[in-house]
Design a protein around this motif. Structure first.
Motif, PDB file in Angstrom:
ATOM      1  N   PRO A 292       0.818  -1.213   0.000  1.00  0.00           N
ATOM      2  CA  PRO A 292       0.000   0.000   0.000  1.00  0.00           C
ATOM      3  C   PRO A 292       0.852   1.263   0.000  1.00  0.00           C
ATOM      4  O   PRO A 292       1.774   1.403   0.808  1.00  0.00           O
ATOM      5  CB  PRO A 292      -0.808  -0.131   1.299  1.00  0.00           C
ATOM      6  CG  PRO A 292      -0.908  -1.602   1.532  1.00  0.00           C
ATOM      7  CD  PRO A 292       0.411  -2.162   1.054  1.00  0.00           C
ATOM      8  N   GLY A 293       0.559   2.168  -0.897  1.00  0.00           N
ATOM      9  CA  GLY A 293       1.255   3.446  -0.967  1.00  0.00           C
ATOM     10  C   GLY A 293       2.531   3.439  -1.776  1.00  0.00           C
ATOM     11  O   GLY A 293       3.082   4.513  -2.062  1.00  0.00           O
ATOM     12  N   ALA A 294       3.022   2.273  -2.168  1.00  0.00           N
ATOM     13  CA  ALA A 294       4.313   2.217  -2.867  1.00  0.00           C
ATOM     14  C   ALA A 294       4.287   2.987  -4.176  1.00  0.00           C
ATOM     15  O   ALA A 294       5.181   3.789  -4.469  1.00  0.00           O
ATOM     16  CB  ALA A 294       4.712   0.761  -3.106  1.00  0.00           C
ATOM     17  N   VAL A 295       3.255   2.763  -4.983  1.00  0.00           N
ATOM     18  CA  VAL A 295       3.154   3.452  -6.268  1.00  0.00           C
ATOM     19  C   VAL A 295       2.973   4.948  -6.050  1.00  0.00           C
ATOM     20  O   VAL A 295       3.612   5.776  -6.727  1.00  0.00           O
ATOM     21  CB  VAL A 295       1.995   2.870  -7.096  1.00  0.00           C
ATOM     22  CG1 VAL A 295       1.791   3.691  -8.369  1.00  0.00           C
ATOM     23  CG2 VAL A 295       2.258   1.408  -7.438  1.00  0.00           C
ATOM     24  N   ALA A 296       2.130   5.327  -5.105  1.00  0.00           N
ATOM     25  CA  ALA A 296       1.859   6.746  -4.841  1.00  0.00           C
ATOM     26  C   ALA A 296       3.105   7.471  -4.367  1.00  0.00           C
ATOM     27  O   ALA A 296       3.344   8.634  -4.752  1.00  0.00           O
ATOM     28  CB  ALA A 296       0.734   6.876  -3.804  1.00  0.00           C
ATOM     29  N   VAL A 297       3.915   6.829  -3.539  1.00  0.00           N
ATOM     30  CA  VAL A 297       5.143   7.459  -3.046  1.00  0.00           C
ATOM     31  C   VAL A 297       6.126   7.694  -4.186  1.00  0.00           C
ATOM     32  O   VAL A 297       6.715   8.781  -4.305  1.00  0.00           O
ATOM     33  CB  VAL A 297       5.784   6.591  -1.939  1.00  0.00           C
ATOM     34  CG1 VAL A 297       7.222   7.016  -1.678  1.00  0.00           C
ATOM     35  CG2 VAL A 297       4.979   6.683  -0.665  1.00  0.00           C
TER      36      VAL A 297
ATOM     37  N   ILE B 226       8.138   3.904  10.475  1.00  0.00           N
ATOM     38  CA  ILE B 226       6.770   3.932   9.965  1.00  0.00           C
ATOM     39  C   ILE B 226       6.304   2.494   9.733  1.00  0.00           C
ATOM     40  O   ILE B 226       7.114   1.587   9.576  1.00  0.00           O
ATOM     41  CB  ILE B 226       6.650   4.738   8.656  1.00  0.00           C
ATOM     42  CG1 ILE B 226       7.628   4.207   7.589  1.00  0.00           C
ATOM     43  CG2 ILE B 226       6.893   6.222   8.918  1.00  0.00           C
ATOM     44  CD1 ILE B 226       7.569   4.944   6.263  1.00  0.00           C
ATOM     45  N   ASP B 227       4.996   2.305   9.736  1.00  0.00           N
ATOM     46  CA  ASP B 227       4.452   0.961   9.507  1.00  0.00           C
ATOM     47  C   ASP B 227       4.509   0.565   8.042  1.00  0.00           C
ATOM     48  O   ASP B 227       4.607  -0.623   7.718  1.00  0.00           O
ATOM     49  CB  ASP B 227       3.003   0.884  10.009  1.00  0.00           C
ATOM     50  CG  ASP B 227       2.927   0.914  11.536  1.00  0.00           C
ATOM     51  OD1 ASP B 227       3.878   0.446  12.188  1.00  0.00           O
ATOM     52  OD2 ASP B 227       1.924   1.414  12.074  1.00  0.00           O
ATOM     53  N   GLY B 228       4.419   1.550   7.139  1.00  0.00           N
ATOM     54  CA  GLY B 228       4.473   1.288   5.713  1.00  0.00           C
ATOM     55  C   GLY B 228       4.810   2.552   4.964  1.00  0.00           C
ATOM     56  O   GLY B 228       4.685   3.666   5.495  1.00  0.00           O
ATOM     57  N   VAL B 229       5.246   2.411   3.712  1.00  0.00           N
ATOM     58  CA  VAL B 229       5.720   3.578   2.961  1.00  0.00           C
ATOM     59  C   VAL B 229       4.622   4.609   2.716  1.00  0.00           C
ATOM     60  O   VAL B 229       4.918   5.787   2.474  1.00  0.00           O
ATOM     61  CB  VAL B 229       6.358   3.164   1.617  1.00  0.00           C
ATOM     62  CG1 VAL B 229       7.672   2.462   1.834  1.00  0.00           C
ATOM     63  CG2 VAL B 229       5.406   2.319   0.787  1.00  0.00           C
ATOM     64  N   GLU B 230       3.350   4.205   2.789  1.00  0.00           N
ATOM     65  CA  GLU B 230       2.273   5.173   2.568  1.00  0.00           C
ATOM     66  C   GLU B 230       2.315   6.308   3.590  1.00  0.00           C
ATOM     67  O   GLU B 230       1.851   7.419   3.315  1.00  0.00           O
ATOM     68  CB  GLU B 230       0.895   4.500   2.603  1.00  0.00           C
ATOM     69  CG  GLU B 230       0.417   4.056   3.972  1.00  0.00           C
ATOM     70  CD  GLU B 230       0.885   2.665   4.341  1.00  0.00           C
ATOM     71  OE1 GLU B 230       1.836   2.185   3.718  1.00  0.00           O
ATOM     72  OE2 GLU B 230       0.280   2.054   5.244  1.00  0.00           O
TER      73      GLU B 230
END
Length: 267
Positions: free
Chosen positions: A30-35, A257-261
């Protein structure tokens, strides 16, 4: 954390941007593409440095694109790139025994690295290997005992996949040679000075202006510390259950952080 002053970004892949299954196919987190898109929109460069060493960087990038992560060929680095740079600088034109795929061996030959398969090799490089021949291990060990440096793409236990830890066969192979020769391997992937040099050259900005993001304290965060970079630990992989209270302050990341998002508001 504010990241407006960061001039370049270095991401780990497995456990940070994707989870990979047993078939080596990956699923973006989650959030990888957006980052990635947000960083590109800001006009700043990014690079993904994976310790995966079974494929050419361009092949690796193409497979990630097929799986939905929009990384370009020139945004992907592997230990093969840093190893070639190391060999050119420290052991120019010396024959090298390579434990790795045929694709990696062909890449090194194209880059002008002479290959050898006898104990007269003047360096031994261990990348990812699906299977290991005991006779080849003995030949490599004899080369190392004769003075050849032992280079390894990776000396950690493994990387984080969809179902947990996937063991590093390259590290297993390097450890076998190291055990019988009593020679400490030289890491040419993460974390190493040569990896810092590779990311700095690719991004075109000093490592002190990088942010390094990854899930492994001993590889990704250590890489950032070597370069004096900003460091962000993500808990979507190796560090999921890590208790940082027991980690020396000098080894801790600047942010967790818990995830890159969770990076999106900082960009």
């Amino acid at each position: 954390m504010q990241l407006e002053d960061v001039k370049g970004f270095v991401f780990d892949v497995d456990g940070s941007l994707v989870h990979r299954g047993a078939d080596f196919r990956s699923e973006p987190l989650p959030g990888a593409v957006a980052v990635i898109e947000a960083i590109r929109s800001s006009g700043r460069p990014l690079v993904l440095f994976t310790n995966g060493s079974h494929l050419d960087p361009e092949t690796f990038a193409a497979k990630l694109r097929e799986d939905g992560l929009p990384v370009q060929d020139d945004e992907l680095l592997t230990p093969v790139v840093s190893t070639i740079a190391y060999l050119r600088h420290h052991l120019p034109d010396r024959p090298v025994m390579v434990f790795g795929s045929d694709e990696i061996k062909r890449r090194m030959e194209r880059e002008g690295i002479p290959l050898a398969d006898t104990d007269e090799a003047e360096a031994v490089f261990v990348a990812h290997v699906p299977q290991v021949d005991m006779d080849e291990l003995e030949t490599a060990a004899r080369a190392v005992m004769n003075g050849a440096p032992l280079l390894t793409a990776n000396y950690g236990p493994g990387y984080w996949g969809s179902n947990g830890l996937i063991f590093s066969r390259g590290a297993m192979t390097a450890a076998a040679i190291a055990k019988v020769t009593e020679v400490e391997p030289i890491v040419v992937g993460k974390p190493s000075e040569v990896a810092v040099e590779a990311t700095t050259e690719r991004l075109g900005v000093p490592s002190e202006q990088h942010a390094v993001i990854g899930d492994d304290l001993d590889m990704d965060i250590a890489l950032g510390h070597l370069g004096g970079s900003r460091t962000i630990l993500v808990r979507s992989g190796m560090s999921g259950s890590l208790d940082l209270d027991g980690v020396p302050e000098t080894k801790r990341p600047d942010a967790v952080i818990d995830g890159v998002e969770e990076m999106l508001p900082w960009l």
